[in-house]
Enzyme design. Structure first.
Site, short mmCIF file in Angstrom:
data_model
loop_
_atom_site.label_atom_id
_atom_site.label_comp_id
_atom_site.label_asym_id
_atom_site.label_seq_id
_atom_site.Cartn_x
_atom_site.Cartn_y
_atom_site.Cartn_z
CB SER A 1 -26.33 116.60 -11.66
OG SER A 1 -26.92 117.48 -12.57
CG ASP B 1 -21.72 115.73 -18.57
OD1 ASP B 1 -22.96 115.68 -18.56
OD2 ASP B 1 -21.02 115.28 -17.63
CG HIS C 1 -25.56 114.67 -16.70
ND1 HIS C 1 -24.59 115.54 -16.24
CD2 HIS C 1 -26.62 114.80 -15.85
CE1 HIS C 1 -25.05 116.18 -15.17
NE2 HIS C 1 -26.27 115.75 -14.92
#
EC number: 3.5.1.9
Length: 291
Positions: A136, A221, A253
């Site tokens: 991320s 995602d 995620h």
């Protein structure tokens, strides 16, 4: 406004995975083969943890991990997910802390990540390769290292690969979210710290043509993560980088992080990272090649 995740939040230490990942980190630290809170700079937040395999040598490969958390949360103290599977195969793992917002700016974070990589290279100059991995926001910081001018720092790290997990590469959409205030006060800040924008406007040639980049995104995602990951991969390929792309089947995620802890999912074959993610290619950390 484009949301970057299904819930429009970046909190890797959330209820779904937070507690199990903290327990995994505790187990990694309990092995006794860790060097914790090693300073890589002068700032209070400039620390890293080094986890060593049983057989320590000067020629170890190193995987350096940068945690996510929307640049505003997360910690190295809960991010040693992959340590035990990797050290069991002779790979040293480094988990890096950096000053998250609002204390740290994005420019400072990028500088700290640069410092941490220089530190590892200086401490272990005979390393068999340094592989950067981030999730991320951490993938964003790792990707920014593709733009680093190492010559001006006087140290050229032995970078052999990048593992970018559900990263953010275009920061301009963040300006239109409620989380923007501590991060990006101006468009110039977003562009300066956007590896996608930088590589599109001023293409950078690979310093090492053999260095490989794996861009991944979870199947579940958000559309914005998918857009950014695919566009970044395409931009890398157009710039001459050796890049691969993989959509991780049936993962969201945060499940990506949990799967890093699984010994039957990671390193199930000697010297190969993340074999079990249905990736199109396998990465050999002891030879910097796809097998």
């Amino acid at each position: 406004m484009r949301s970057l995740s299904r819930t429009n939040t970046f909190t890797p230490g959330g209820k779904v995975v937070g507690r199990p990942l903290r327990e995994v980190t505790k187990r990694a630290r309990a092995t006794g083969r860790s060097l914790l809170n090693v300073p890589y700079g002068d700032g209070d937040g400039e620390k890293l943890d080094i986890y060593l395999p049983e057989a320590v040598s000067e020629a170890m490969p190193f995987l350096v991990f940068f945690h996510g958390g929307y640049w505003q949360s997360g910690s190295k103290d809960t991010s040693a997910f992959m340590v035990n599977p990797l050290t069991a195969q002779g790979v040293a793992v480094v988990i890096v802390a950096y000053d998250i917002a609002p204390k740290g700016t994005l420019d400072q974070m990028v500088d700290q990540v640069t410092q941490s990589i220089m530190f590892v290279q200086k401490q272990y100059p005979g390393n068999q390769g340094i592989y950067l991995c981030g999730h991320s926001a951490g993938a964003h910081l790792a990707a920014m290292m593709l733009l680093a001018d190492w010559t001006k720092h006087g140290v050229t790290p032995n970078l052999k690969g990048f593992f970018l997990l559900s990263g953010v590469y275009d920061l301009e959409p963040i300006m239109h979210t409620s989380e923007n205030a501590p991060l990006l006060p101006a468009l110039e800040d977003a562009q300066r710290n956007s590896p996608l924008w930088q590589l599109e406007t001023a293409p950078t040639q690979p310093a090492d043509p053999a260095c490989r980049i794996l861009v991944t995104v979870g199947q579940h995602d958000s559309p914005e993560f998918h857009r950014q990951s695919r566009e970044f991969y395409q931009t890398l390929c157009q710039g001459g980088w050796k890049a691969s792309f993989e959509e991780l089947h049936d993962m969201d995620h945060f499940e990506i992080l949990w799967n890093l802890t699984q010994e039957d999912y990671v390193l199930t074959q000697p010297q190969v990272i993340c074999r079990g993610w249905s990736w199109a290619h396998q990465w050999d950390l002891h030879g910097a090649r796809q097998v």
